[in-house]
Enzyme design. Structure first.
Site, PDB file in Angstrom:
ATOM      1  N   CYS A   1      28.414  55.047  78.637  1.00  0.00           N
ATOM      2  CA  CYS A   1      28.866  53.839  78.950  1.00  0.00           C
ATOM      3  C   CYS A   1      28.406  52.764  77.573  1.00  0.00           C
ATOM      4  CB  CYS A   1      28.115  52.847  80.013  1.00  0.00           C
ATOM      5  SG  CYS A   1      28.351  51.586  80.616  1.00  0.00           S
ATOM      6  N   GLY A   2      29.383  52.061  77.547  1.00  0.00           N
ATOM      7  CA  GLY A   2      29.273  51.041  76.285  1.00  0.00           C
ATOM      8  C   GLY A   2      27.855  50.069  76.588  1.00  0.00           C
TER       9      GLY A   2
END
Length: 158
Positions: free
Chosen positions: A35-36
């Site tokens: 995930c970012g």
């Protein structure tokens, strides 16, 4: 039923509840490795190390419900967390946080503290719930709120 009675499974497959954490301040987070916001693992570990001796724990719950950002199995997740971010805080088995198959802990958390505009649903990975020593959910933090920015909220209830 209290937060301490909900059946859970640790990342290594052991049946457990949150009873061992009774009397501690908890930060419960749905996490993901692709995930970012994955770099928040470092900030979560920093919080854990800073406050664990004062009765605080971060509890990480891997979740793959948001764009398949946690594709690994529990062993792969644990390996990633320990080697990439030196995570020492407790991790649990992969869970669903939304929908009919949502883990009961996450249903409990969402019912206790709604999100932006009163929504119950978890919008993304790294949503954080702060639980006081009495097992009450006192705050819900959005994904975008970095761990460093919630330290004052933790300090206030330690």
């Amino acid at each position: 039923m209290s937060i301490y009675d909900i059946p859970l499974k640790t990342i290594d497959g052991q049946e457990q509840t949150l009873e061992p954490f009774k009397g501690q301040v908890l930060l419960i987070v749905n996490v993901a490795s692709k995930c970012g916001f994955t770099p928040q693992y470092a900030g979560l570990e920093d919080l854990y190390r800073k406050y664990k001796d004062k009765g605080f724990a971060v509890l990480g719950f891997p979740c793959d419900q948001f764009m398949h950002q946690e594709p690994g199995n529990e062993a792969e997740i644990q390996q990633f967390c320990s080697t990439k971010y030196q995570v020492d805080f407790p991790l649990f088995a992969k869970v669903k946080v939304n929908g009919a198959e949502a883990n009961p802990l996450w249903t409990f958390l969402k019912n206790a503290r709604r999100g932006f505009l009163g929504t119950k649903a978890i919008k993304w990975n790294f949503t954080k719930f702060l639980v006081n020593r009495q097992g009450e959910v006192v705050k819900r933090y959005s994904t975008a709120k970095s761990p460093a920015k919630i330290a004052s909220g933790i300090e206030a209830i330690l």
